[in-house]
Design a protein around this motif. Structure first.
Motif, PDB file in Angstrom:
ATOM      1  N   THR A   1       0.816  -1.241   0.000  1.00 55.78           N
ATOM      2  CA  THR A   1       0.000   0.000   0.000  1.00 55.78           C
ATOM      3  C   THR A   1       0.838   1.276   0.000  1.00 55.78           C
ATOM      4  O   THR A   1       0.278   2.370  -0.094  1.00 55.78           O
ATOM      5  CB  THR A   1      -0.989   0.079   1.185  1.00 55.78           C
ATOM      6  N   SER A   2       2.160   1.179   0.105  1.00 59.81           N
ATOM      7  CA  SER A   2       2.980   2.394   0.158  1.00 59.81           C
ATOM      8  C   SER A   2       3.604   2.694  -1.201  1.00 59.81           C
ATOM      9  O   SER A   2       3.730   1.815  -2.068  1.00 59.81           O
ATOM     10  CB  SER A   2       4.094   2.246   1.204  1.00 59.81           C
ATOM     11  N   ILE A   3       3.983   3.948  -1.349  1.00 59.86           N
ATOM     12  CA  ILE A   3       4.760   4.405  -2.501  1.00 59.86           C
ATOM     13  C   ILE A   3       6.028   5.027  -1.943  1.00 59.86           C
ATOM     14  O   ILE A   3       5.973   5.853  -1.027  1.00 59.86           O
ATOM     15  CB  ILE A   3       3.980   5.438  -3.338  1.00 59.86           C
ATOM     16  N   ARG A   4       7.173   4.633  -2.487  1.00 63.46           N
ATOM     17  CA  ARG A   4       8.435   5.156  -1.978  1.00 63.46           C
ATOM     18  C   ARG A   4       9.147   5.962  -3.061  1.00 63.46           C
ATOM     19  O   ARG A   4       9.160   5.574  -4.232  1.00 63.46           O
ATOM     20  CB  ARG A   4       9.339   4.021  -1.475  1.00 63.46           C
ATOM     21  N   VAL A   5       9.747   7.080  -2.600  1.00 64.05           N
ATOM     22  CA  VAL A   5      10.528   7.944  -3.480  1.00 64.05           C
ATOM     23  C   VAL A   5      11.991   7.786  -3.088  1.00 64.05           C
ATOM     24  O   VAL A   5      12.355   7.977  -1.914  1.00 64.05           O
ATOM     25  CB  VAL A   5      10.087   9.417  -3.363  1.00 64.05           C
ATOM     26  N   TRP A   6      12.841   7.459  -4.069  1.00 61.30           N
ATOM     27  CA  TRP A   6      14.253   7.182  -3.814  1.00 61.30           C
ATOM     28  C   TRP A   6      15.128   8.158  -4.595  1.00 61.30           C
ATOM     29  O   TRP A   6      14.747   8.624  -5.675  1.00 61.30           O
ATOM     30  CB  TRP A   6      14.623   5.752  -4.249  1.00 61.30           C
ATOM     31  N   ASP A   7      16.303   8.394  -4.036  1.00 63.15           N
ATOM     32  CA  ASP A   7      17.312   9.161  -4.760  1.00 63.15           C
ATOM     33  C   ASP A   7      18.182   8.181  -5.543  1.00 63.15           C
ATOM     34  O   ASP A   7      18.765   7.248  -4.968  1.00 63.15           O
ATOM     35  CB  ASP A   7      18.182   9.966  -3.798  1.00 63.15           C
TER      36      ASP A   7
END
Length: 748
Positions: free
Chosen positions: A602-608
């Protein structure tokens, strides 16, 4: 003017009161004064002008300077022809015109300063103001004048002081009384603005004329409404020879406007008998006194009378400043307007229409809206002979009409493209006027978006097609038969069959002439579609690869092993393994800097991408994030919980949630967004349009009759003017087909 000793109040005499003599002498010490009992004479040139209006055209002279030094000037009338040589002795010697006065300055005209003993009665037989009524005498202490740093001509108070006595300086008619001259001494700041000619006379330095002039031929901007000298009747314009001069009173400003004249909004009523006396009293007051009187008058007016004053005054201060500016500055000002306001401004007048049609102005407006190309028409319509519409404006207007068609235009009957029988359409591509659909019936079909015809059927796979990519006329497909195929969409020919994967090719991403494929065999492969060679194999995942992104340099993959990996395809090495998800990764977005991953957790992750750090964890969805799209810093995500969210990946903030009474009733299957709209499809059989900025529901673009009972919209693809929807059902309630909706405009 016959010379320094001429009879009468010569044009070079500056009268003061007795109390100011000693202070005046002190003020003259800086320029070499000498004292004598009875008369103090100082060689001091005198300069003359025909009117107070002329002084405002001298560089550096302002209305403020004139007001501060109003009592410093001598104002006298030049006798008419009837008064000339045969006149009384007291008037002889005063008929010299202003050019003579200026010429005599070269011969050393002396200013006569009168001491206490002279009793202010003139010099060498000259008579005072009482003798001929042609000189206005006002006393002021020179210390006060010196503090102002300059000389100033007579103000309205000086001009009005003798009106009742002689009617010379302030005559209403401006006949004989209009030949009035004002003199001031050099040695003060104004000397810098005079220049001596070869003939020995002096000329004025006036402000350069601008391009736009008033009807009188003078620069209408040289004298603003605030530059008022002798306020009241016509004498404000007749202080000198009878030549046109700038308006000086509010009445003159109003009368000077073409077509207005002395227009009155009140009924024709005989003026009160005391009106003229009242006006003359008002004219004799100083500027501050007039303001006090006006303030008291306003307090005693009724609201209707104040409204009348506003109706008279306000239009006079309305200026078409755009037309007065140089074109470049006018366009710069207009560039701050919204396009809608520009279109309204174009209706103001012809000149504004020309400005509002500027091609470069509309080019910037187009670029702000993401419009990169002007609209090239075979026949460009003329505004007038020799003037054409802006191609950039046409492009903007066309796009605006297209947007309005999406938002509220009539929904025309869509083109229906039937094919694939009752099978599921698993992938959809749309570019230009070509549509490519892939199905679990082992085929792909190429359609014309214009005619709706099936142009080619790509046959060759031995298993269902589950992924595809397209560029121009090249189509790449991945199948459960573990192969990729490269097709020519024009001919339907299979150019290459790419072998290597050992399980279903579930995802792929094309960049240039290279494509990266992800398979359920947990590997990724980099292919050259022109040669059909496998260039690199990327191994490291321990479960099926579900999604992949490729920017030509780095490969990013998401898999069922809960991880996201960043690869260097040239070295076939894994740069980063991004860990944090607690369930399968189903969707990815990659812009070269940021990686966004959606998971079943259910999560969305933003990565560098460079460091591999998790920048944000976007929480809010309740189920699987099945689809996402990223543009700049805006992310739109669709979820199986039937909602769509709009995020800012730089801040991690959820900007909008597309929900409410009109939200989808089942899982979101696909989405796409532009600079204004978000288009979403769902298992509930609808395609909905939303406003990107506000998150508001706009309308349903598609609503299947079988929606809710089995009808599904599996995939959508949209261009600027068209929307392609792949629809069908899992229980036979809806026939498998493509719907093509057109929102283009007719360019007649």
């Amino acid at each position: 003017m016959s010379g320094p000793g001429g009879p009468g109040p010569g044009g070079g005499k500056l009268d003061i009161n007795r109390a100011g003599v000693s202070e005046l002498e002190g003020a003259l010490s800086g320029i070499g004064r000498r004292r004598a009992r009875g008369i103090v004479r100082k060689r001091e040139e005198l300069k003359g002008f025909n009117s107070l209006d002329d002084l405002l055209h001298v560089k550096g002279i302002t209305t403020r300077i004139l007001e501060l030094n109003s009592q410093r000037m001598t104002c006298r009338r030049r006798p008419s022809s009837e008064e000339a040589p045969g006149g009384s002795p007291s008037q002889q010697g005063h008929s010299a015109p202003a050019p003579q006065v200026l010429a005599e300055e070269e011969n050393g005209v002396q200013a006569a300063w009168e001491s206490e003993e002279s009793d202010c009665s003139g010099v060498e037989g000259g008579s005072g103001p009482e003798s001929n009524g042609s000189r206005v005498r006002v006393g002021q202490e020179p210390e006060e004048l010196a503090g102002h740093g300059g000389l100033e001509p007579a103000s309205s108070r000086v001009c009005g002081a003798q009106e009742e006595e002689e009617g010379s300086c302030c005559s209403d008619e401006g006949e004989d009384g209009s030949d009035v001259y004002f003199y001031y001494t050099i040695g003060e700041r104004w000397i810098d603005y005079l220049e001596r000619t070869e003939e020995g006379s002096l000329i004025r330095h006036v402000r350069p004329k601008m391009k736009r002039k008033s009807e009188h031929g003078l620069d209408s901007r040289a004298l603003s409404p605030g530059k008022k000298l002798c306020k009241g009747s016509e004498y404000g314009r007749t202080l000198g020879p009878c030549i046109p001069s700038p308006t000086t009173t509010f009445g003159d400003l109003r009368n000077a406007k073409p077509g207005q004249g002395r227009r009155r909004r009140i009924p024709s009523v005989a003026p009160p008998p005391e009106l003229q006396d009242w006006l003359r009293t008002f004219q004799r007051w100083s500027g501050p006194e007039k303001l006090v009187a006006l303030d008291e008058l306003i307090d005693r007016c009724e609201p209707s009378q104040i409204k009348y004053m506003m109706q008279v005054i306000e239009p006079q201060f309305q200026r078409d400043f755009i037309s007065l500016l140089p074109k470049e500055l006018a366009l710069y000002v207009l560039s701050f307007l919204e396009p809608r306001d520009l279109l309204r401004a174009a209706q103001t007048c012809r000149y504004w229409r020309v400005l509002a049609e500027d091609n470069l102005l509309w080019r910037e407006k187009c670029r702000e809206e993401g419009i990169e190309e002007p609209l090239n028409l075979r026949k460009r319509r003329l505004l007038s002979p020799g003037f054409m519409y802006s191609p950039w404006k046409f492009a903007f207007m066309r796009q605006h009409k297209i947007d309005m068609n999406w938002r509220s235009g009539d929904l025309k009957a869509p083109k229906v493209l039937k094919g694939h029988d009752d099978h599921v359409i698993t992938c959809l591509q749309f570019c230009g006027n070509r549509i490519v659909s892939g199905s679990d019936d082992n085929t792909l079909k190429v359609w014309s978006a214009v005619t709706g015809e099936c142009v080619q059927t790509l046959v060759g796979h031995t298993g269902g097609v589950w992924s595809s990519q397209m560029r121009d006329n090249v189509v790449i497909s991945g199948s459960t038969d573990r192969t990729l195929k490269v097709w020519n969409a024009d001919t339907g020919e299979c150019v290459h069959t790419l072998y290597g994967h050992t399980s279903t090719v579930r995802c792929m991403h094309l960049h240039g002439s290279r494509v990266v494929s992800g398979s359920r065999d947990a590997t990724l492969r980099l292919w050259d579609i022109e040669t059909g060679q496998c260039l690199h194999v990327l191994m490291g995942h321990v479960a099926a690869v579900r999604c992949v992104q490729y920017d030509g340099h780095k490969v990013v993959s998401g898999a069922y092993d809960y991880t996201v990996k960043v690869w260097d395809p040239e070295s076939e090495s894994c740069i980063h393994t991004l860990q944090g998800h607690t369930n399968r990764v189903y969707s990815l977005q990659f812009d070269g800097t940021h990686i966004v991953s959606g998971s079943l957790d259910t999560s969305i992750r933003v990565w560098d991408m460079e460091s591999g750090n998790c920048l944000h964890t976007l929480m809010g969805h309740q189920s699987l994030t099945s689809g996402m799209e990223l543009r700049d810093n805006i992310l739109v995500s669709g979820n199986a919980d039937s909602t769509v969210k709009i995020w800012d990946i730089k801040t991690g903030q959820c900007l909008q949630t597309l929900q409410g009474p009109s939200k989808h009733q089942s899982a979101v299957t696909c989405l796409q967004f532009s600079s204004k709209f978000v288009v979403t499809s769902s298992d509930d059989g609808t395609v909905k349009l939303w406003d990107l900025k506000t998150g508001e529901f706009v309308r349903n673009l598609v609503a299947l009759e079988s929606g809710g009972s089995g009808g599904v919209v599996w995939r959508i693809r949209a261009s600027n003017t068209k929307l392609v929807c792949a629809v069908g059902s899992r229980n036979g309630t809806e026939e498998t087909k493509l719907l093509v909706l057109d929102f283009d405009v007719d360019l007649k």
